[in-house]
Design a protein around this motif. Structure first.
Motif: not given
Lengths: 166, 711
Positions: B664, B666-670, B672, B679
């Motif tokens: 899966k 990771l979202s944009k929030l991760h 960086d 994940a």
């Protein structure tokens, strides 16, 4: 631009963070879960330092308390995860928000909504969409898009000057 | 259907058809006698024309019509598929694409020029002498004798509202041969019940033609889903058969009724009508058929049975292309998601079953595990497409580049049937274009240079694909001059990439060409040499979790091998524990797991290197990297992973075991966080992060280089 200016009542979800009551637009909310095991993401920003499993989907978990410079208390029986859908840089992203307590979904009449004052706020005004008056209470309606938007995604811990200002 | 814009459907279809056309044309260059190729090209043209007209792409239709006409001559063997013809048809194909995709930009004048050239090529009288051989072949393709077919069709009620013009269908049938058309009006309701826009008529057509059945079916190809159609060959005895036989053969009346009528000794048709067994219309149609057959019999056409006697019963039973379906890619992604979830739940079930004592539950869990794996493989295979579709695109490019550079190039493709995930194929396009251009521009010498080196004047580019375990290997080979070791080394030293005089293995040295800004080209050409690109290629391949290996022999050529995972969605993973966190890493990257002995652990505080059978391998303590607070396990393990020929040990607290890892993102929030590639969800429902081996190896290398620099 905003729904409440059109004169329609705003439907919000009220939640508690560190004893303070905040509100989210109900349109953002997808579901509310009990606290589930959280997987920490090493080296990520503490504000979005976790991942949870929401029915087979891996969803980032954000802790708004870090955004507002609050102390972190261990979870209680009331701790919930509010799963929201937020537009980040033009694309919808599912984000879980940790809340110390979730109260209710309620309608706030347009007449009870006010623009965020630029001064006299305890929280950074750009994170607040508007203020809802309820009885003697003032509830800050959060602007999730601003909170998660790229430029502001830094957390308060990395920005101590802001915390002292608050 | 209604949710799709028909014009988009056409564009999509046309794109595939044009690809098919291009393929056929390029193949024809080498096999001008191949009737299948000629037919394939013709069919593509024909369908583009037909669909184009139907969806309102009139410019496309009328332009294609001319090209089709020209190609029809090829098909009939009147004109050979010469190089000139192929070249101009390729140009025509490009023009068609432009007409379809950006009609505003297409220059009508260009089209006119192409058509003019086409006419000249086709009309060339000197060409007709060579045409004997293809003509023979063409004759074999078509049914050698005339056959008579009974075609009965009734369009859907709303056919005319949907834009079908029955007259055109009939005209097209007439165009195939001698046709007798009878309209059957028995379906027409009384005037007061009639909706004028509905199509109430049915038609019986008796057609004597030399064309095979497929051609007749082709007439109906756009309406076949919504109509009743039967196409049956007619066997004629003597002078056309009796009306009774015809009626029975047509299935209009039972044999018994005919026998009864015959017994009554009256004109049979009249009698059957009178007794209500057949309607006057049906009789008229049958009589017309009798007439047609008689005419055929007397003119000596000798109508024989059709090549295949199978009935085209029902409308949907047989139609072209039922052996494949077009499905939007999102739906496949969705299916893959569901399968992924199933795999997760299944591993949870296995875990529960394994910890319990119930043998029956265990047996069921094993059964489900097997099914889930089969389902996973089947789903993955649905998403895969043969890489040939990708290779095909390069043939044109090589063809054009050869002209542009004045080099003679032969493109050999092998293993086109090798299947890969569609997403991977799409994302391979740009890197491969770049690598092929590089091979042509840098790798291959000029014809003169090649002759001096004692090689054939035509350079050879080989594109190969094959499966190797859970990976697909795509190789781009050339038989050119090979990489210049000395020059790469010199350039790398100049740019400070390696210390002066460093001794590097071939593999290490060649990897340097993937460094940003690295180019050894003496002159910058239109195509390459700017030093931009190879690093982009490498990044694109790494983005697909793939690797690039380079092998090169001076004077003999260079071979780049891309090693790609079969799919991006599910991998076999190895689950490890660091502190309390569990992490998955792709099993394909794992070389071995070793125990970090206490003294090695202690000794290596200062210099983190492991001695793996004599090789020094740098290692990273994931505990330190992830800032784990819990005390370490007594016996630390090191998982040795390799990436791009480099090895790094990852020190973990525990190696848990294999795990089917559904990736899966990771979202944009991760976005960086660089150390994680994604994940996954574990059997117990918890989320585990997937380690990004490429990045970890890079970190390890940085560490090693620091160490080397310090020592």
């Amino acid at each position: 631009m905003t729904a409440w200016k059109s004169g329609k009542p705003l439907e919000v979800l009220t939640l508690g963070l560190q004893g303070e009551v905040f509100a989210l637009e109900a349109a953002h909310v997808r579901e509310i879960l009990d606290l589930v095991p959280v997987t920490g993401v090493p080296n990520s920003q503490p504000f979005v330092g976790g991942l949870i499993n929401v029915r087979g989907k891996v969803v980032p978990l954000a802790d708004l308390r870090l955004k507002f410079g609050m102390d972190l208390q261990p979870p209680t029986i009331d701790t919930r995860i509010v799963v929201t859908e937020v537009m980040i840089d033009g694309a919808p992203v599912i984000v879980g928000l940790r809340a110390d307590k979730v109260y209710e979904i309620t309608q706030v009449p347009a007449s009870a909504l006010e623009e965020t004052p630029r001064i006299g706020m305890r929280w950074r005004p750009e994170y607040i969409r508007c203020i809802a008056k309820r009885g003697a209470e003032f509830i800050a309606v959060l602007d999730l898009e601003r909170i998660f938007s790229g430029a502001d995604a830094r957390d308060e811990a990395a920005n101590p000057s802001q915390r002292t200002a608050a | 259907m209604s949710t799709l814009d028909p014009a988009d459907v056409f564009r999509q279809e046309a794109q595939e058809l044009l690809e098919q056309l291009e393929q056929a044309l390029l193949d024809l260059e080498h096999a001008p006698d191949d009737a299948d190729l000629i037919n394939s090209a013709f069919r593509a043209l024909h369908t583009v024309k037909g669909s184009g007209a139907m969806f309102g792409f009139d410019a496309v239709a009328s332009f294609t019509h001319h090209v089709e006409t020209a190609f029809d001559l090829v098909r009939k063997g009147k004109v050979p598929p010469s190089r000139d013809l192929i070249a101009v048809t390729l140009a025509a194909k490009d023009h068609m694409r432009q007409l379809i995709e950006a009609p505003d930009l297409a220059e009508a004048a260009d089209g006119a020029v192409i058509l003019q050239t086409l006419k000249q090529v086709v009309g060339d009288p000197s060409a007709s002498a060579v045409a004997e051989a293809p003509r023979e072949l063409a004759a074999q393709v078509h049914a050698p004798v005339d056959a008579t077919w009974r075609i009965r069709f009734r369009l859907g009620r709303d056919a005319m509202a949907m834009g079908t013009n029955p007259l055109l269908l009939l005209d097209e049938l007439r165009g195939l041969g001698v046709a007798t058309v009878v309209a059957r009006t028995d379906g027409v309701p009384p005037l007061e019940d009639m909706t004028p826009t509905d199509c109430h008529l049915a038609w019986d057509v008796v057609l004597t033609t030399s064309q095979p059945r497929a051609v007749i079916e082709e007439v109906f190809m756009f309406v076949i889903d919504d109509m009743e159609l039967s196409i049956d060959p007619i066997t004629v005895s003597g002078e056309g058969g009796r009306i009774g036989e015809i009626l029975v053969d047509r299935g209009d009346v039972a044999q018994g009724a005919v026998d009864a009528a015959v017994a009554a000794q009256m004109p049979l048709g009249t009698l059957l009508v009178k007794s209500g067994e057949v309607s006057p219309d049906t009789l008229a149609a049958a009589l017309a058929e009798q007439q047609h057959l008689r005419a055929g019999a007397t003119s000596g056409a000798g109508a024989a049975a059709g090549p295949d006697g199978a009935k085209l019963g029902g409308a949907k039973a047989v139609s072209r292309g039922t052996d494949s379906i077009r499905v939007p890619a999102e739906r496949l992604d969705e299916l893959m998601d569901r399968v992924g979830e199933l795999v997760i739940v299944q591993s949870r079930l296995s875990q529960v079953a394994a910890s319990g004592a119930d043998a029956e539950v265990k047996a069921i869990a094993e059964e489900i595990e097997r099914l889930a794996h089969e389902l996973r493989d089947a789903t993955m295979s649905v998403r895969t497409v043969p890489i040939g579709s990708l290779f095909g695109r390069f043939r044109r490019m090589v063809h054009d580049l050869a002209d542009e550079l004045g080099k003679r190039i032969e493109l050999v493709t092998l293993g086109e049937e090798t299947e890969l995930d569609k997403t991977v194929i799409e994302r391979l396009n740009d890197p491969l274009i770049h690598l092929i251009r590089n091979a042509i521009d840098h790798g291959l010498e000029t014809p003169d240079g090649r002759r001096e080196a004692g090689k054939p004047a035509a350079g050879r580019i080989t594109l190969t694909a094959c499966h190797a375990g859970a990976e697909v290997m795509v190789t781009i080979g050339d038989d050119g001059r090979g990489l210049d070791r000395a020059r790469i080394q010199a350039r790398a030293e100049d740019q400070g990439l390696i210390p002066a005089g460093a001794k590097l293995s071939d593999a290490e040295l060649f990897q340097l060409i993937f460094q940003p800004g690295f180019s050894t080209a003496r002159e910058v050409t239109n195509l390459s040499g700017r030093g931009v690109g190879m690093d982009v290629v490498k990044r694109a391949i790494e983005g697909l979790r793939g690797k690039i290996d380079i092998a090169s022999t001076p004077g003999e050529g260079t071979r780049l091998t891309l090693r790609l995972p079969l799919t991006l969605a599910i991998i076999d993973g190895l689950l490890v524990r660091v502190g309390t966190g569990r992490y998955a890493l792709p099993l394909s990257a794992v070389e071995e797991c070793v125990e970090l002995s206490a003294e090695e652990d202690a000794r290596s505080r200062g210099r983190s290197f492991l001695n793996i059978r004599g090789d020094l391998v740098p290692f990273l303590r994931l505990r330190e990297l992830f800032h784990v607070a819990e005390p370490p396990d007594r016996y630390q393990k090191a998982v040795i992973v390799s990436f791009g020929g480099q090895r790094v040990g990852l020190v973990v607290d525990q190696v848990i075991g294999n795990h089917q890892t559904v990736i899966k993102s990771l979202s944009k929030l991760h976005a960086d966080v660089e150390t994680f590639a994604g994940a996954t969800i574990l059997g117990d429902g918890a989320v585990a992060l997937i380690l990004d081996i490429a990045n970890l190896v890079k970190l390890g290398m940085a560490y090693e280089n620091r160490f080397k620099a310090a020592s």
